[in-house]
Design a protein around this motif. Structure first.
Motif, PDB file in Angstrom:
ATOM      1  N   ASP A  40     -24.611 -14.693  19.672  1.00 37.07           N
ATOM      2  CA  ASP A  40     -25.213 -16.019  19.517  1.00 37.07           C
ATOM      3  C   ASP A  40     -26.096 -16.143  18.272  1.00 37.07           C
ATOM      4  O   ASP A  40     -26.311 -17.245  17.773  1.00 37.07           O
ATOM      5  N   LYS A  41     -26.624 -15.010  17.782  1.00 45.26           N
ATOM      6  CA  LYS A  41     -27.460 -15.061  16.575  1.00 45.26           C
ATOM      7  C   LYS A  41     -26.610 -15.431  15.353  1.00 45.26           C
ATOM      8  O   LYS A  41     -27.124 -15.966  14.373  1.00 45.26           O
ATOM      9  N   LYS A  42     -25.326 -15.120  15.412  1.00 47.05           N
ATOM     10  CA  LYS A  42     -24.405 -15.473  14.319  1.00 47.05           C
ATOM     11  C   LYS A  42     -23.720 -16.777  14.701  1.00 47.05           C
ATOM     12  O   LYS A  42     -22.572 -16.809  15.112  1.00 47.05           O
ATOM     13  N   ARG A  43     -24.468 -17.876  14.550  1.00 48.97           N
ATOM     14  CA  ARG A  43     -24.069 -19.160  15.127  1.00 48.97           C
ATOM     15  C   ARG A  43     -22.986 -19.920  14.372  1.00 48.97           C
ATOM     16  O   ARG A  43     -22.355 -20.807  14.922  1.00 48.97           O
ATOM     17  N   THR A  44     -22.782 -19.578  13.079  1.00 48.46           N
ATOM     18  CA  THR A  44     -21.763 -20.302  12.304  1.00 48.46           C
ATOM     19  C   THR A  44     -20.870 -19.326  11.538  1.00 48.46           C
ATOM     20  O   THR A  44     -21.229 -18.160  11.318  1.00 48.46           O
ATOM     21  N   PHE A  45     -19.745 -19.853  11.101  1.00 49.12           N
ATOM     22  CA  PHE A  45     -18.780 -19.105  10.308  1.00 49.12           C
ATOM     23  C   PHE A  45     -19.442 -18.449   9.101  1.00 49.12           C
ATOM     24  O   PHE A  45     -19.228 -17.271   8.819  1.00 49.12           O
ATOM     25  N   GLU A  46     -20.286 -19.189   8.382  1.00 47.44           N
ATOM     26  CA  GLU A  46     -20.908 -18.656   7.170  1.00 47.44           C
ATOM     27  C   GLU A  46     -21.835 -17.483   7.466  1.00 47.44           C
ATOM     28  O   GLU A  46     -21.891 -16.525   6.700  1.00 47.44           O
ATOM     29  N   ILE A  47     -22.565 -17.544   8.575  1.00 43.27           N
ATOM     30  CA  ILE A  47     -23.463 -16.447   8.942  1.00 43.27           C
ATOM     31  C   ILE A  47     -22.650 -15.202   9.282  1.00 43.27           C
ATOM     32  O   ILE A  47     -22.985 -14.090   8.866  1.00 43.27           O
TER      33      ILE A  47
ATOM     34  N   GLU B 114     -18.293 -24.674  -1.876  1.00 40.87           N
ATOM     35  CA  GLU B 114     -18.489 -23.909  -3.121  1.00 40.87           C
ATOM     36  C   GLU B 114     -18.349 -22.408  -2.851  1.00 40.87           C
ATOM     37  O   GLU B 114     -17.704 -21.674  -3.600  1.00 40.87           O
ATOM     38  N   VAL B 115     -18.931 -21.966  -1.756  1.00 41.65           N
ATOM     39  CA  VAL B 115     -18.851 -20.564  -1.354  1.00 41.65           C
ATOM     40  C   VAL B 115     -17.398 -20.191  -1.054  1.00 41.65           C
ATOM     41  O   VAL B 115     -16.906 -19.152  -1.509  1.00 41.65           O
ATOM     42  N   ALA B 116     -16.705 -21.056  -0.326  1.00 41.24           N
ATOM     43  CA  ALA B 116     -15.299 -20.783   0.012  1.00 41.24           C
ATOM     44  C   ALA B 116     -14.459 -20.660  -1.255  1.00 41.24           C
ATOM     45  O   ALA B 116     -13.637 -19.747  -1.384  1.00 41.24           O
ATOM     46  N   PHE B 117     -14.667 -21.557  -2.221  1.00 41.51           N
ATOM     47  CA  PHE B 117     -13.931 -21.469  -3.492  1.00 41.51           C
ATOM     48  C   PHE B 117     -14.218 -20.151  -4.201  1.00 41.51           C
ATOM     49  O   PHE B 117     -13.311 -19.510  -4.727  1.00 41.51           O
ATOM     50  N   SER B 118     -15.478 -19.731  -4.221  1.00 43.60           N
ATOM     51  CA  SER B 118     -15.844 -18.468  -4.870  1.00 43.60           C
ATOM     52  C   SER B 118     -15.158 -17.285  -4.197  1.00 43.60           C
ATOM     53  O   SER B 118     -14.686 -16.365  -4.863  1.00 43.60           O
ATOM     54  N   LEU B 119     -15.085 -17.292  -2.878  1.00 42.28           N
ATOM     55  CA  LEU B 119     -14.452 -16.206  -2.145  1.00 42.28           C
ATOM     56  C   LEU B 119     -12.934 -16.229  -2.328  1.00 42.28           C
ATOM     57  O   LEU B 119     -12.293 -15.187  -2.380  1.00 42.28           O
ATOM     58  N   LEU B 120     -12.367 -17.425  -2.464  1.00 42.77           N
ATOM     59  CA  LEU B 120     -10.923 -17.541  -2.720  1.00 42.77           C
ATOM     60  C   LEU B 120     -10.558 -16.954  -4.073  1.00 42.77           C
ATOM     61  O   LEU B 120      -9.473 -16.422  -4.252  1.00 42.77           O
ATOM     62  N   ASP B 121     -11.478 -17.079  -5.020  1.00 39.92           N
ATOM     63  CA  ASP B 121     -11.226 -16.605  -6.387  1.00 39.92           C
ATOM     64  C   ASP B 121     -11.196 -15.089  -6.515  1.00 39.92           C
ATOM     65  O   ASP B 121     -10.734 -14.573  -7.522  1.00 39.92           O
ATOM     66  N   LEU B 122     -11.705 -14.378  -5.518  1.00 37.03           N
ATOM     67  CA  LEU B 122     -11.703 -12.918  -5.590  1.00 37.03           C
ATOM     68  C   LEU B 122     -10.272 -12.423  -5.599  1.00 37.03           C
ATOM     69  O   LEU B 122      -9.470 -12.793  -4.748  1.00 37.03           O
TER      70      LEU B 122
ATOM     71  N   ASP C 242     -28.114 -14.353  -7.081  1.00 37.19           N
ATOM     72  CA  ASP C 242     -29.153 -14.979  -7.898  1.00 37.19           C
ATOM     73  C   ASP C 242     -29.860 -16.090  -7.122  1.00 37.19           C
ATOM     74  O   ASP C 242     -30.876 -16.616  -7.554  1.00 37.19           O
ATOM     75  N   LYS C 243     -29.331 -16.438  -5.967  1.00 33.81           N
ATOM     76  CA  LYS C 243     -29.959 -17.451  -5.118  1.00 33.81           C
ATOM     77  C   LYS C 243     -31.068 -16.767  -4.317  1.00 33.81           C
ATOM     78  O   LYS C 243     -30.986 -15.593  -4.004  1.00 33.81           O
ATOM     79  N   LYS C 244     -32.096 -17.541  -3.967  1.00 34.11           N
ATOM     80  CA  LYS C 244     -33.244 -16.977  -3.266  1.00 34.11           C
ATOM     81  C   LYS C 244     -32.848 -16.364  -1.919  1.00 34.11           C
ATOM     82  O   LYS C 244     -33.141 -15.229  -1.631  1.00 34.11           O
ATOM     83  N   ASN C 245     -32.164 -17.130  -1.095  1.00 39.04           N
ATOM     84  CA  ASN C 245     -31.718 -16.642   0.202  1.00 39.04           C
ATOM     85  C   ASN C 245     -30.204 -16.849   0.272  1.00 39.04           C
ATOM     86  O   ASN C 245     -29.731 -17.975   0.420  1.00 39.04           O
ATOM     87  N   VAL C 246     -29.462 -15.771   0.141  1.00 37.87           N
ATOM     88  CA  VAL C 246     -28.001 -15.855   0.037  1.00 37.87           C
ATOM     89  C   VAL C 246     -27.397 -16.541   1.262  1.00 37.87           C
ATOM     90  O   VAL C 246     -26.553 -17.426   1.136  1.00 37.87           O
ATOM     91  N   GLN C 247     -27.845 -16.163   2.457  1.00 41.13           N
ATOM     92  CA  GLN C 247     -27.277 -16.762   3.668  1.00 41.13           C
ATOM     93  C   GLN C 247     -27.544 -18.267   3.721  1.00 41.13           C
ATOM     94  O   GLN C 247     -26.644 -19.051   4.042  1.00 41.13           O
ATOM     95  N   ASN C 248     -28.761 -18.704   3.371  1.00 44.10           N
ATOM     96  CA  ASN C 248     -29.059 -20.149   3.353  1.00 44.10           C
ATOM     97  C   ASN C 248     -28.221 -20.859   2.294  1.00 44.10           C
ATOM     98  O   ASN C 248     -27.745 -21.970   2.523  1.00 44.10           O
ATOM     99  N   PHE C 249     -28.059 -20.230   1.136  1.00 44.45           N
ATOM    100  CA  PHE C 249     -27.213 -20.813   0.098  1.00 44.45           C
ATOM    101  C   PHE C 249     -25.805 -21.027   0.635  1.00 44.45           C
ATOM    102  O   PHE C 249     -25.192 -22.078   0.438  1.00 44.45           O
ATOM    103  N   MET C 250     -25.272 -20.033   1.342  1.00 46.49           N
ATOM    104  CA  MET C 250     -23.920 -20.123   1.886  1.00 46.49           C
ATOM    105  C   MET C 250     -23.812 -21.249   2.918  1.00 46.49           C
ATOM    106  O   MET C 250     -22.815 -21.965   2.966  1.00 46.49           O
ATOM    107  N   LEU C 251     -24.854 -21.430   3.732  1.00 52.85           N
ATOM    108  CA  LEU C 251     -24.853 -22.492   4.743  1.00 52.85           C
ATOM    109  C   LEU C 251     -24.926 -23.880   4.114  1.00 52.85           C
ATOM    110  O   LEU C 251     -24.351 -24.833   4.632  1.00 52.85           O
ATOM    111  N   ASN C 252     -25.628 -23.971   2.985  1.00 54.36           N
ATOM    112  CA  ASN C 252     -25.836 -25.268   2.350  1.00 54.36           C
ATOM    113  C   ASN C 252     -24.790 -25.622   1.296  1.00 54.36           C
ATOM    114  O   ASN C 252     -24.796 -26.732   0.765  1.00 54.36           O
ATOM    115  N   ASN C 253     -23.913 -24.675   0.967  1.00 53.37           N
ATOM    116  CA  ASN C 253     -22.900 -24.893  -0.079  1.00 53.37           C
ATOM    117  C   ASN C 253     -21.552 -24.339   0.377  1.00 53.37           C
ATOM    118  O   ASN C 253     -20.921 -23.534  -0.310  1.00 53.37           O
TER     119      ASN C 253
END
Length: 164
Positions: free
Chosen positions: A99-106, A136-144, A122-133
């Motif tokens: 339950d602590k991992k409540r979303t896909f991004e977490i 954008e995060v999905a595109f970055s991961l697709l590019d790997l 380079d973002k202050k809180n990587v997990q919060n950045f992922m939740l709020n973007n």
């Protein structure tokens, strides 16, 4: 979505654009080929009720995996919510059991901290950045390119089950 769903024998329903964007990559990582080669369709319900799709699935008898967030309470949001479909062998709900991992991004962050910290460090809180973007995060991961993203266990479960 509904028409594609109605004519498909095997479907994985996801609840958001970021899951949808990454799912084919996950599927390929797990199986070694594309979902369409297995006649599996991935549909983003985009906030529509999974239950609507499941009512149709019950009538059509197609095989449906629901991939959903637990939103912090798996008992309410993943088990009780879908109890009407629990005895249907063609319908199964997949979710993160913690339950602590409540979303896909977490979940994605926790399974892939090294990659995520490198990409978004380079973002202050990587997990919060992922939740709020999310997209954008999905595109970055697709590019790997050749890096293996660790596919969350519950998503691996959905992919393996839909192919049975």
């Amino acid at each position: 979505g509904i028409i594609e769903f109605s004519i498909s024998d095997r479907v994985i329903l996801v609840e958001g654009p970021s899951e949808y964007m990454l799912f084919e990559k996950f599927y390929t990582n797990i199986t070694g080929h594309q979902p369409e080669q297995d006649d599996v369709h991935i549909i983003d319900v985009r906030g529509l009720s999974f239950k609507r799709y499941l009512e149709i699935a019950r009538l059509l008898k197609n095989k449906v995996a629901v991939v959903t967030d637990n939103d912090g309470d798996q008992q309410t949001n993943c088990i009780e919510k879908y109890k009407d479909f629990a005895n249907n062998p063609n319908i199964k709900v997949f979710y993160e059991p913690d339950d602590k991992k409540r979303t896909f991004e977490i979940v994605l962050y926790n399974d892939n901290k090294e990659i995520c910290n490198r990409l978004f460090g380079d973002k202050k809180n990587v997990q919060n950045f992922m939740l709020n973007n999310k997209t954008e995060v999905a595109f970055s991961l697709l590019d790997l390119d050749n890096e293996e993203i660790i596919v969350p266990d519950y998503i691996q479960g959905a992919i393996k089950w839909i192919r049975e």
